[in-house]
Design a protein around this motif. Structure first.
Motif, PDB file in Angstrom:
ATOM      1  N   TRP A 197      89.558  -0.109  55.460  1.00 45.04           N
ATOM      2  CA  TRP A 197      89.413   1.337  55.588  1.00 45.04           C
ATOM      3  C   TRP A 197      88.915   1.921  54.276  1.00 45.04           C
ATOM      4  O   TRP A 197      89.552   1.810  53.234  1.00 45.04           O
ATOM      5  N   SER A 198      87.726   2.522  54.313  1.00 40.41           N
ATOM      6  CA  SER A 198      87.155   3.166  53.137  1.00 40.41           C
ATOM      7  C   SER A 198      86.136   4.193  53.620  1.00 40.41           C
ATOM      8  O   SER A 198      84.933   3.933  53.656  1.00 40.41           O
ATOM      9  N   PRO A 199      86.579   5.378  54.025  1.00 38.71           N
ATOM     10  CA  PRO A 199      85.707   6.339  54.689  1.00 38.71           C
ATOM     11  C   PRO A 199      84.613   6.935  53.819  1.00 38.71           C
ATOM     12  O   PRO A 199      83.727   7.618  54.329  1.00 38.71           O
ATOM     13  N   PHE A 200      84.668   6.664  52.497  1.00 39.51           N
ATOM     14  CA  PHE A 200      83.627   7.164  51.597  1.00 39.51           C
ATOM     15  C   PHE A 200      82.888   6.024  50.891  1.00 39.51           C
ATOM     16  O   PHE A 200      81.867   6.260  50.242  1.00 39.51           O
ATOM     17  N   LEU A 201      83.407   4.810  50.952  1.00 39.46           N
ATOM     18  CA  LEU A 201      82.936   3.625  50.218  1.00 39.46           C
ATOM     19  C   LEU A 201      83.228   3.735  48.724  1.00 39.46           C
ATOM     20  O   LEU A 201      83.564   2.772  48.066  1.00 39.46           O
ATOM     21  N   VAL A 202      83.078   4.935  48.173  1.00 42.52           N
ATOM     22  CA  VAL A 202      83.450   5.161  46.779  1.00 42.52           C
ATOM     23  C   VAL A 202      84.924   5.552  46.727  1.00 42.52           C
ATOM     24  O   VAL A 202      85.568   5.768  47.762  1.00 42.52           O
ATOM     25  N   LYS A 203      85.457   5.655  45.509  1.00 40.87           N
ATOM     26  CA  LYS A 203      86.855   6.029  45.345  1.00 40.87           C
ATOM     27  C   LYS A 203      87.082   7.439  45.874  1.00 40.87           C
ATOM     28  O   LYS A 203      86.331   8.370  45.565  1.00 40.87           O
ATOM     29  N   PRO A 208      94.734  15.288  48.785  1.00 38.25           N
ATOM     30  CA  PRO A 208      95.852  15.031  47.867  1.00 38.25           C
ATOM     31  C   PRO A 208      96.858  16.171  47.826  1.00 38.25           C
ATOM     32  O   PRO A 208      96.492  17.349  47.855  1.00 38.25           O
ATOM     33  N   SER A 209      98.120  15.821  47.778  1.00 35.71           N
ATOM     34  CA  SER A 209      99.223  16.788  47.614  1.00 35.71           C
ATOM     35  C   SER A 209      99.139  17.942  48.597  1.00 35.71           C
ATOM     36  O   SER A 209      99.350  19.106  48.235  1.00 35.71           O
ATOM     37  N   GLY A 210      98.809  17.647  49.821  1.00 32.64           N
ATOM     38  CA  GLY A 210      98.777  18.669  50.858  1.00 32.64           C
ATOM     39  C   GLY A 210      97.580  19.592  50.803  1.00 32.64           C
ATOM     40  O   GLY A 210      97.543  20.594  51.526  1.00 32.64           O
ATOM     41  N   ALA A 211      96.611  19.314  49.943  1.00 33.71           N
ATOM     42  CA  ALA A 211      95.407  20.154  49.861  1.00 33.71           C
ATOM     43  C   ALA A 211      94.583  20.016  51.143  1.00 33.71           C
ATOM     44  O   ALA A 211      94.721  19.058  51.894  1.00 33.71           O
ATOM     45  N   ASN A 212      93.707  20.992  51.382  1.00 33.08           N
ATOM     46  CA  ASN A 212      92.879  20.954  52.589  1.00 33.08           C
ATOM     47  C   ASN A 212      91.484  20.410  52.307  1.00 33.08           C
ATOM     48  O   ASN A 212      90.538  20.693  53.041  1.00 33.08           O
ATOM     49  N   TYR A 213      91.353  19.665  51.230  1.00 30.40           N
ATOM     50  CA  TYR A 213      90.059  19.064  50.899  1.00 30.40           C
ATOM     51  C   TYR A 213      90.291  17.658  50.342  1.00 30.40           C
ATOM     52  O   TYR A 213      91.388  17.315  49.893  1.00 30.40           O
ATOM     53  N   ASN A 214      89.241  16.830  50.401  1.00 32.22           N
ATOM     54  CA  ASN A 214      89.284  15.483  49.833  1.00 32.22           C
ATOM     55  C   ASN A 214      88.709  15.490  48.428  1.00 32.22           C
ATOM     56  O   ASN A 214      87.928  16.385  48.080  1.00 32.22           O
ATOM     57  N   LYS A 215      89.078  14.501  47.645  1.00 29.21           N
ATOM     58  CA  LYS A 215      88.494  14.312  46.319  1.00 29.21           C
ATOM     59  C   LYS A 215      87.668  13.028  46.328  1.00 29.21           C
ATOM     60  O   LYS A 215      88.181  11.969  46.709  1.00 29.21           O
ATOM     61  N   LEU A 216      86.410  13.123  45.895  1.00 32.89           N
ATOM     62  CA  LEU A 216      85.534  11.956  45.857  1.00 32.89           C
ATOM     63  C   LEU A 216      85.019  11.735  44.443  1.00 32.89           C
ATOM     64  O   LEU A 216      84.561  12.691  43.794  1.00 32.89           O
ATOM     65  N   PHE A 217      85.083  10.489  43.992  1.00 37.84           N
ATOM     66  CA  PHE A 217      84.587  10.107  42.672  1.00 37.84           C
ATOM     67  C   PHE A 217      83.317   9.269  42.886  1.00 37.84           C
ATOM     68  O   PHE A 217      83.388   8.068  43.124  1.00 37.84           O
TER      69      PHE A 217
END
Length: 432
Positions: A197-203, A208-217
């Motif tokens: 499972w890696s829906p972005f392939l990148v990190k 996070p912490s209940g936020a309504n957005y994802n973090k992508l590196f």
């Protein structure tokens, strides 16, 4: 979501005189067997496929000769049309234990079966039916890994169902919510098949912490799969739909921008360029670790973006109502579907131009965007859940117009995958 690899702690274990008399002895037994259990010749689109028995059919195609495989090297599988096929699928909704419940359309009571009786016919060549035996022969003693989001899992489960008609697998590893990391072993040919499972392939960090957005590196590959690259022989990458979600993007240690983030003080930059950057980071990581002359090589196949077919609201009756494929020319790849496909193909070609000597690494696109677009009839729709109309037809009903019924159109993805592997094998033999 950390960078720890869930697979790391799992070890990798894994004569002429007698013949006529034997045939005479077996003949009466065979006749008795055929009398009581006649073999079905084929299915038509009006047949009701038994839910409690596997579908066994002849998988040999006239076009699947070794010469034909070599001739198909330049074939464009992305252009063609769906044509009716009396043979139907290799398996049904109950003959395979790896189908995710939400894609088991037959088991969930979908009444029409016409969606099972189509095959993809490219303009320039013939696409052979899937041959499990051939797959095992090519992948003997090897590991094929599917990496990506739920579409990668959808394709993996299709492959597992087709392979299981020939050989039974052992589940040797399972971890994560909804079994997002799994690995099977086929003892008959020492073949491993896994899903990461890696829906972005990148990190990435999912909300996070209940936020309504994802973090992508975007400049860091997801090590949960990348750290196992040295154990993979074929890797199938498939992502896309998670990039539509709200996200904040990081690159080089700072915020690059965001998508769909009106409540954040960041610049809205959409996701097309970001999607391309993520693919670039991914392919570069594979090249750095397995490209050139490193090791025995790896085959990388990128399954292009698979369009959805929602018509109106996702939780309303008739969200994906089609029961037939689109005819050729009726629908074009455009808009978001075209942009996502373009981003993937451009990064693949960029790698090939930049690294003209890929060495032992093979890289190819499994371009399914058009053939997927033409199959609006192949989704679970309201049969995401079992018997959705058992209590009458409701105005509001949850629909899945993204993933594919199993069996269904996505089986074709793996027919093309196998044909790519056959051509690679032919080229390797030719080069020796």
């Amino acid at each position: 979501m950390g960078s720890t690899n869930p697979f790391k702690e799992q070890s990798s274990s894994l004569t002429k005189k007698i013949l006529p008399f034997t045939l005479y002895a077996l003949l009466p037994i065979a006749l008795i067997r055929l009398y009581f259990y006649p073999i079905p010749l084929s299915f038509s689109s009006t047949n009701q496929i038994p839910q409690n028995t596997p579908i066994l059919i002849n998988t040999t195609s006239p076009s699947s000769s070794s010469k034909g495989d070599v001739d198909n090297i330049g074939c464009d599988y992305s252009n063609g049309k769906w044509v009716t096929d009396k043979l139907g699928p290799l398996y049904n909704g109950t003959s395979c234990g790896t189908i995710k419940d939400g894609q088991n359309c037959m088991g969930h009571g979908r009444p029409d079966l016409d969606y099972l009786f189509w095959r993809w016919k490219p303009h320039e060549c013939e696409l052979p039916r899937f041959e499990p035996k051939t797959f095992f022969q090519i992948l003997r003693n090897k590991h094929v890994a599917f990496v990506g989001d739920s579409m990668a899992r959808n394709q993996l489960e299709s492959l597992m169902c087709m392979l299981s008609t020939f050989s039974s697998p052992d589940l040797v590893y399972s971890n994560g919510d909804d079994h997002k990391f799994r690995k099977w072993h086929f003892p008959s040919h020492n073949v491993n098949v896994s899903i990461y499972w890696s829906p972005f392939l990148v990190k990435g960090i999912e909300k996070p912490s209940g936020a309504n957005y994802n973090k992508l590196f975007l400049d860091s590959v997801d090590e949960r799969w990348a750290s196992d690259l040295d154990q993979m022989d074929v890797i199938v990458l498939s992502i896309g739909h998670w990039y539509l979600h709200s996200a904040v993007y990081f690159y080089g240690g700072s915020v690059l921008g965001c998508h769909y983030c009106s409540d954040q003080n960041y610049t809205e930059i959409g996701f097309y360029d970001v999607f391309g950057k993520a693919f670039k980071t991914t392919l570069n990581a594979i090249m750095e670790r397995r490209g050139g002359s490193k090791g025995e090589g790896i085959g990388v196949i990128v399954t292009t973006f698979s369009p959805h077919h929602f018509e109106g609201e996702w939780d309303k009756l008739g969200a994906c109502p089609k029961t037939q494929p689109y005819t050729e020319g009726e629908k074009k790849v455009e808009g978001m579907d075209a942009e996502m496909r373009k981003a993937e193909l451009e990064e693949i070609e960029a790698i090939k131009r930049r690294d003209k000597k890929l060495g032992t690494l093979r890289l190819e696109a499994l371009d399914v965007t058009k053939l997927a677009l033409m199959r609006p009839d192949g989704h679970p729709g309201p049969y995401l859940y079992a018997n959705p109309f058992a209590n009458g037809v409701q105005e509001r009903v949850q629909n899945d117009c993204v993933h594919w019924c199993l069996p269904g159109p996505i089986d074709t993805w793996n027919e093309i995958l196998l044909d790519v592997l056959k051509r690679w094998e032919g080229q390797s033999r030719k080069g020796k």
